[in-house]
Write an enzyme that holds these catalytic residues in place. Structure first.
Site, PDB file in Angstrom:
ATOM      1  N   CYS A  71     -12.663 -38.434 -61.717  1.00  0.00           N
ATOM      2  CA  CYS A  71     -13.334 -37.427 -62.556  1.00  0.00           C
ATOM      3  C   CYS A  71     -14.780 -37.302 -62.065  1.00  0.00           C
ATOM      4  CB  CYS A  71     -13.331 -37.874 -64.005  1.00  0.00           C
ATOM      5  SG  CYS A  71     -11.693 -38.163 -64.672  1.00  0.00           S
ATOM      6  N   LYS A  94      -9.963 -34.192 -55.118  1.00  0.00           N
ATOM      7  CA  LYS A  94     -10.513 -34.422 -53.793  1.00  0.00           C
ATOM      8  C   LYS A  94     -10.764 -35.901 -53.497  1.00  0.00           C
ATOM      9  CE  LYS A  94     -12.072 -33.239 -49.820  1.00  0.00           C
ATOM     10  NZ  LYS A  94     -11.039 -32.901 -48.826  1.00  0.00           N
TER      11      LYS A  94
HETATM   12  C1  AGP Z   1      -5.679 -34.956 -47.795  1.00  0.00           C
HETATM   13  O1  AGP Z   1      -5.471 -33.572 -47.604  1.00  0.00           O
HETATM   14  C2  AGP Z   1      -5.605 -35.378 -49.227  1.00  0.00           C
HETATM   15  N1  AGP Z   1      -6.513 -34.656 -50.017  1.00  0.00           N
HETATM   16  C3  AGP Z   1      -5.658 -36.877 -49.406  1.00  0.00           C
HETATM   17  O2  AGP Z   1      -4.524 -37.413 -48.755  1.00  0.00           O
HETATM   18  C4  AGP Z   1      -6.903 -37.625 -48.853  1.00  0.00           C
HETATM   19  O3  AGP Z   1      -6.888 -37.596 -47.444  1.00  0.00           O
HETATM   20  C5  AGP Z   1      -6.823 -39.080 -49.326  1.00  0.00           C
HETATM   21  O4  AGP Z   1      -6.921 -39.083 -50.734  1.00  0.00           O
HETATM   22  C6  AGP Z   1      -7.919 -39.969 -48.734  1.00  0.00           C
HETATM   23  O5  AGP Z   1      -9.163 -39.503 -49.150  1.00  0.00           O
HETATM   24  P1  AGP Z   1     -10.468 -40.119 -48.416  1.00  0.00           P
HETATM   25  O6  AGP Z   1     -10.378 -39.718 -46.972  1.00  0.00           O
HETATM   26  O7  AGP Z   1     -11.624 -39.507 -49.131  1.00  0.00           O
HETATM   27  O8  AGP Z   1     -10.419 -41.611 -48.579  1.00  0.00           O
END
Ligand code: AGP
Length: 582
Positions: free
Chosen positions: A2, A577
């Protein structure tokens, strides 16, 4: 995952908080909530199961306010409803709370509070906080100290990992554990939120709270006072000068995902003296036989997998561990270099085990977010410098991570990368222009397909995984990526007439796999530097950076599928994200 935001200020315009709340929607967009309070007036609360609309933002910006707290939610405990949106408040509406994280024993607390007559409005774990503050608060007239002492008693009841801000009258208290909170200060104003970049863009100086630290701040007619505590002992934090980042909220593309795909033309921003120094350091450490562990989640895991293959070319073995599995290895990994790849630098699956692993290993973080938790854990950092990545679907950060692996590979080969990089930059626009028509055809043919498969062998295997993740997370089409050689061990049973299969790479074995698929009725989309008549659709990719050019094709395919299906690739359902919960 969040977003938390708060401001205490003599400036009566809440616009900074409201625009900041919009910015934080990348951290969760199931719902938003914000409280505005002008000293001497009643609080104004606005929350909804939607994004903060421009209309509502404009309406709220007309209120005067000295104290605001706000929240963007990705639901963990309690469905996506208006009642579950933050802030949550006590029965007497004196205490308001926004939180990021999880209170593990909230059901027991909630039951005890209900037995004391407390009425709850939501299903969330967060709502126990304002009721606990109300239960233990003793007003001695010193609001900051009273709130601090109350928090000490509240913490005795709580189990879990969370960060929160509680507001009481003219005072806020912020507590940080795992989930980030950065504090910014400028004339007569304190501004805090989950995103240190946003804080820096809105403050002269900033400080990122460490786990267990508490800020208490209040505003009176004359001034704003702020005090910081660690284990309830006051300390003076070392504020850093804010570094403003470009406010790349201007987006001339229909979606951030499309903008960020085109941003990938600029890989050169990674080539800084600091990053090259870190790559040389890593090369020497590996040459000296240091044990290497690669760990990441999601798309970053695929980039870690690419690094694994790049190093294999040099006879260097690395262990590659999914972030969510890393906690199983904390007792067996020591004296190693742990390369952590994370765009956000806030992935909780990594933070928890690395808090333990960093004592006996060297942490090498590759991230797009300076001052993130994982950046601050690191002994060495490589910053991707690819600008803020807004779309939930990671694209430019992935290519940047892959490019870091190429830089390491060229360093190990003793080769110069500049000529190849220049070729990539010069070829980028032409290449994309040439593949759009083919991708339109593929999209029109398969946007309603129930399944889509991606195969690649060896160093192209990670790209098959990445291509399938991109497609499924933005189009919701079931997609599966795997090593081409694995087909005959089961998945081939799923190949029937008309099933689309994307084939990556150019080795003979992958062409053989393609023929096996064709024999069983599959439709082949080849993405390779070597054409072959077996493909039904073919995108020719340059040999230089074939993997990055190939990834761009897969990203564009996923984007086109999402658009054809009328979906928003920037905010896919159920996702956010930055995954800051385990
Ligand atoms: C990728 O398109 C996704 N949004 C997700 O798999 C992301 O790569 C994953 O949560 C890792 O995030 P980070 O690179 O910020 O650690």
């Amino acid at each position: 995952m969040c977003g938390i935001i708060a401001r205490i200020s003599k400036d009566l315009s809440p616009i900074k908080t409201l625009k900041g709340l919009k910015f934080l929607e990348y951290r969760g967009y199931d719902s938003y909530g914000v409280l505005l309070h002008k000293l001497g007036s009643d609080e104004v609360v606005s929350k909804n199961i939607s994004e903060l609309s421009e209309f509502e933002l404009d309406r709220l910006s007309k209120f005067e306010s000295n104290v605001e707290i706000g929240h963007t939610r990705w639901a963990t405990h309690g469905g996506v409803t208006k009642e579950n949106a933050h802030p949550h408040w006590s029965c007497d509406k004196k205490f308001y709370v926004v939180m990021n994280g999880i209170i593990e024993n909230y059901l027991d607390i909630k039951s005890d509070l209900k037995n004391c007559g407390v009425e709850f409005n939501s299903e969330t774990d967060t709502e126990v906080l304002p009721h606990l503050f109300s239960k233990y608060f003793k007003d001695t007239g010193n609001v900051e100290n009273d709130l601090l002492l109350t928090s000490k008693r509240v913490f005795e009841d709580l189990k879990g990992e969370f960060s929160f801000v509680v507001k009481y009258e003219n005072c806020i208290l912020a507590y940080k554990n795992i989930n980030p909170i950065a504090i910014g200060v400028c004339d007569d104003e304190l501004f805090l939120c989950s995103d240190s970049g946003l804080v820096q863009n809105n403050s002269d100086k900033f400080y990122v709270l460490n786990d267990g630290e508490v800020l208490v701040s209040s505003i009176s007619e004359n001034n704003i006072s702020s005090h910081f505590y660690c284990d309830f002992k006051e300390f003076s934090p070392e504020f850093k000068e804010s570094v403003k980042s470009e406010c790349d909220d201007e987006n001339s593309f229909p979606t951030y995902m499309e903008k960020e795909i085109y941003d990938q033309k600029n890989l050169r921003s990674i080539i800084t003296s600091e990053n090259l120094s870190s790559i040389k350091y890593l090369k020497n450490a590996l040459r000296n036989g240091r044990k290497l562990v690669l760990t990441a989640a999601g798309t970053s895991y695929h980039a870690a997998y690419v690094m694994h293959y790049e190093l294999l070319k040099h006879g260097i073995m690395s262990s590659i561990i999914l972030a969510s599995e890393l906690q199983n290895y904390t007792k067996v990994i020591s004296d190693s270099i742990i390369v952590v790849l994370s765009q956000s630098g806030e992935t909780a699956d990594l933070i928890y085990p690395l808090r333990e692993l960093r004592d006996s290993n060297e942490i090498f973080t590759i991230t797009n977010t300076a001052n993130s938790t994982l950046a601050r854990f690191a002994n060495r950092i490589i910053l991707l410098n690819c600008g803020r990545e807004v779309s939930v679907a990671s694209t430019k950060a992935f290519s940047a991570q892959v490019f870091v692996s190429h830089l390491l590979n060229y360093e190990l080969c003793g080769k110069e990368i500049n000529d190849d990089l220049t070729f990539y930059e010069n070829e980028f626009d032409r290449f994309i222009g040439n593949c759009l028509n083919i991708l339109d055809d593929v999209c029109e043919k398969f946007y309603s397909a129930p399944d889509c498969f991606f195969i690649g062998r060896n160093e192209f295997h990670p790209f098959a995984l990445e291509g399938s993740l991109k497609l499924k997370e933005v189009s919701y089409i079931h997609a599966e990526g795997f090593a081409g050689g694995e087909l005959k061990h089961g998945t081939l049973a799923l190949i029937t007439d008309g099933v689309p299969v994307v084939v990556l790479g150019n080795c003979d074995e992958i062409v053989s796999n393609a023929i096996e698929i064709k024999t069983r009725g599959g439709v082949l989309i080849g993405v390779s530097s070597v054409e072959n008549e077996v493909y039904d659709y073919f995108v020719k990719v340059p040999e230089v950076f074939e993997d990055i050019f190939g990834t761009i094709v897969l990203q564009l395919l996923a984007l086109k599928m999402a658009e054809r299906l009328g979906l928003n690739p920037d905010k896919p359902r159920n996702l956010a994200k930055s995954v800051t919960v385990k």
